[in-house]
Design a protein around this motif. Structure first.
Motif, PDB file in Angstrom:
ATOM      1  N   UNK A 163       0.857  -1.183   0.000  1.00  0.00           N
ATOM      2  CA  UNK A 163       0.000   0.000   0.000  1.00  0.00           C
ATOM      3  C   UNK A 163       0.894   1.235   0.000  1.00  0.00           C
ATOM      4  N   UNK A 164       0.879   1.976  -1.106  1.00  0.00           N
ATOM      5  CA  UNK A 164       1.717   3.168  -1.236  1.00  0.00           C
ATOM      6  C   UNK A 164       0.907   4.278  -1.894  1.00  0.00           C
ATOM      7  N   UNK A 165       1.113   5.518  -1.524  1.00  0.00           N
ATOM      8  CA  UNK A 165       0.409   6.625  -2.155  1.00  0.00           C
ATOM      9  C   UNK A 165       0.774   6.733  -3.630  1.00  0.00           C
ATOM     10  N   UNK A 166      -0.152   7.228  -4.433  1.00  0.00           N
ATOM     11  CA  UNK A 166       0.120   7.464  -5.846  1.00  0.00           C
ATOM     12  C   UNK A 166       1.330   8.383  -5.984  1.00  0.00           C
ATOM     13  N   UNK A 167       2.249   8.024  -6.859  1.00  0.00           N
ATOM     14  CA  UNK A 167       3.440   8.836  -7.084  1.00  0.00           C
ATOM     15  C   UNK A 167       4.647   8.394  -6.287  1.00  0.00           C
ATOM     16  N   UNK A 168       4.503   7.328  -5.476  1.00  0.00           N
ATOM     17  CA  UNK A 168       5.640   6.814  -4.715  1.00  0.00           C
ATOM     18  C   UNK A 168       6.685   6.230  -5.666  1.00  0.00           C
ATOM     19  N   UNK A 169       7.951   6.494  -5.394  1.00  0.00           N
ATOM     20  CA  UNK A 169       9.019   5.999  -6.260  1.00  0.00           C
ATOM     21  C   UNK A 169       9.153   4.481  -6.142  1.00  0.00           C
ATOM     22  N   UNK A 170       9.178   3.811  -7.301  1.00  0.00           N
ATOM     23  CA  UNK A 170       9.361   2.371  -7.385  1.00  0.00           C
ATOM     24  C   UNK A 170      10.774   2.099  -7.877  1.00  0.00           C
ATOM     25  N   UNK A 171      11.474   1.177  -7.232  1.00  0.00           N
ATOM     26  CA  UNK A 171      12.849   0.862  -7.609  1.00  0.00           C
ATOM     27  C   UNK A 171      12.941  -0.608  -8.017  1.00  0.00           C
ATOM     28  N   UNK A 172      13.975  -0.938  -8.776  1.00  0.00           N
ATOM     29  CA  UNK A 172      14.176  -2.313  -9.227  1.00  0.00           C
ATOM     30  C   UNK A 172      14.556  -3.199  -8.048  1.00  0.00           C
ATOM     31  N   UNK A 173      13.758  -4.232  -7.801  1.00  0.00           N
ATOM     32  CA  UNK A 173      14.070  -5.173  -6.730  1.00  0.00           C
ATOM     33  C   UNK A 173      15.274  -6.033  -7.081  1.00  0.00           C
ATOM     34  N   UNK A 174      15.528  -6.137  -8.378  1.00  0.00           N
ATOM     35  CA  UNK A 174      16.665  -6.896  -8.889  1.00  0.00           C
ATOM     36  C   UNK A 174      17.034  -6.303 -10.248  1.00  0.00           C
ATOM     37  N   UNK A 175      18.293  -6.276 -10.576  1.00  0.00           N
ATOM     38  CA  UNK A 175      18.723  -5.707 -11.846  1.00  0.00           C
ATOM     39  C   UNK A 175      18.374  -6.595 -13.022  1.00  0.00           C
ATOM     40  N   UNK A 176      18.428  -6.012 -14.210  1.00  0.00           N
ATOM     41  CA  UNK A 176      18.154  -6.775 -15.421  1.00  0.00           C
ATOM     42  C   UNK A 176      17.853  -5.877 -16.595  1.00  0.00           C
TER      43      UNK A 176
END
Length: 251
Positions: free
Chosen positions: A139-152
C-alpha cells in the motif's frame, strides 16, 4: 498478473498483410514453396518472449518457441496459405522458457522505503492465487518511487492508462514494467501511475534504480504496488515464483 496486459489470443484474417506483427514485438510471415508454404517468426528487437503459434493448416499444428534474438525461426510447413491466415492463433508472454530461478538471491524492496504496509502477500485470498500465488502488494500513495528489486533488462512496459477499479474488467488498464533477470525470470511491477514509467524497453537497470512511480491503475481497490517474480510458460501463460527479500517486510 501479466495476463491482464501481456497475454493475447488473436485470430488473423485473410485481409491482413503478410507478415503480421504483434505488439511491435515479433512478426509472423509465410512464403510459398512449390505446392505448399512455410511459416516463420522473427523478433523485431532483442526482447525475449515465449510465443505459441497454432493452425490446423500448419505441420506441426502447434509450435512454442522461446525467442531472444532477431534471426528468423521456422514454425512449420503450411498446407494452405489462405487457411493458415484465417485460422492461426498466437499467444505470448514476456520472458524465457523454463528459467532456473536463483533461490538464493535476495531481492530489494521495490519501494524506496520498504516499510510500507503489505495489504496482500503470498497466497492472498483476494487475488494472489493460481498464477500469482507468490506476489506481494504494498500500500503506497500514488506517485511513490518504485525501484528495481533486482537488476536486469527492461523487456516490456505500459504507461498510457489512467483507469482503475476493484473489478476484473479494469485489469487490461494496468500500467506496468517487466524486467528480465539474468536467470531468465522476470520481475514485474503493476498498477503504476499514468506516464509514471521512468525506463525504456531494452534498457538495462541496476538493483535499487528508480524505474517508475506507483499508481492505482488496472484491477486495483486502492493505490498500491504489485510485485512478483514470474516464469513464462507456453500458450501465453505464466507462473509466479517464491522469492525472498533481503529482509522480509511485516504485514
Amino acid at each position: 498478473m501479466r495476463s491482464f496486459s501481456l497475454c493475447f489470443f488473436l485470430l488473423i484474417s485473410t485481409a491482413q498483410a503478410n507478415p503480421s506483427c504483434f505488439d511491435n514485438w515479433f512478426c509472423v510471415s509465410t512464403a510459398k514453396e512449390n505446392n505448399h508454404g512455410a511459416a516463420t517468426i522473427q523478433l523485431q528487437d532483442h526482447l525475449p518472449v515465449v510465443v505459441t503459434v497454432s493452425s490446423p493448416a500448419m505441420d506441426p499444428s502447434e509450435v512454442t518457441l522461446s525467442l531472444s534474438d532477431t534471426r528468423p525461426r521456422a514454425l512449420g510447413r503450411v498446407t494452405s496459405l489462405e487457411r493458415y491466415w484465417s485460422t492461426m492463433e498466437v499467444s505470448w508472454t514476456a520472458g524465457t522458457l523454463n528459467p532456473q530461478h536463483n533461490d538464493n538471491f535476495a531481492y530489494r524492496y521495490p519501494v524506496q522505503n520498504g516499510r510500507h504496509k503489505i495489504v496482500q502477500g503470498f497466497n492472498g485470498q483476494y487475488s494472489h492465487q493460481g498464477a500469482s500465488k507468490y506476489a506481494i502488494d504494498f500500500a503506497v500513495p500514488v506517485g511513490t518511487q518504485v525501484v528495481a528489486a533486482r537488476g536486469g533488462k527492461v523487456i516490456d512496459l505500459e504507461a498510457s492508462f489512467d483507469r482503475g477499479g476493484p473489478a476484473r474488467k479494469y485489469a487490461r488498464y494496468a500500467n506496468y514494467v517487466v524486467i528480465l533477470h539474468d536467470d531468465g525470470t522476470t520481475g514485474e511491477y503493476y498498477h503504476l501511475q499514468k506516464n509514471g514509467v521512468l525506463v525504456n524497453r531494452g534498457e538495462r537497470v541496476k538493483q535499487g534504480q528508480p524505474i517508475a512511480k506507483s499508481g492505482n491503475t488496472g484491477f486495483s481497490s486502492l493505490p498500491h504496488l504489485h510485485f512478483g517474480v514470474y516464469k513464462a510458460l507456453p500458450h501465453g501463460n505464466f507462473q509466479s515464483i517464491k522469492f525472498n527479500f533481503e529482509e522480509m517486510p511485516s504485514n
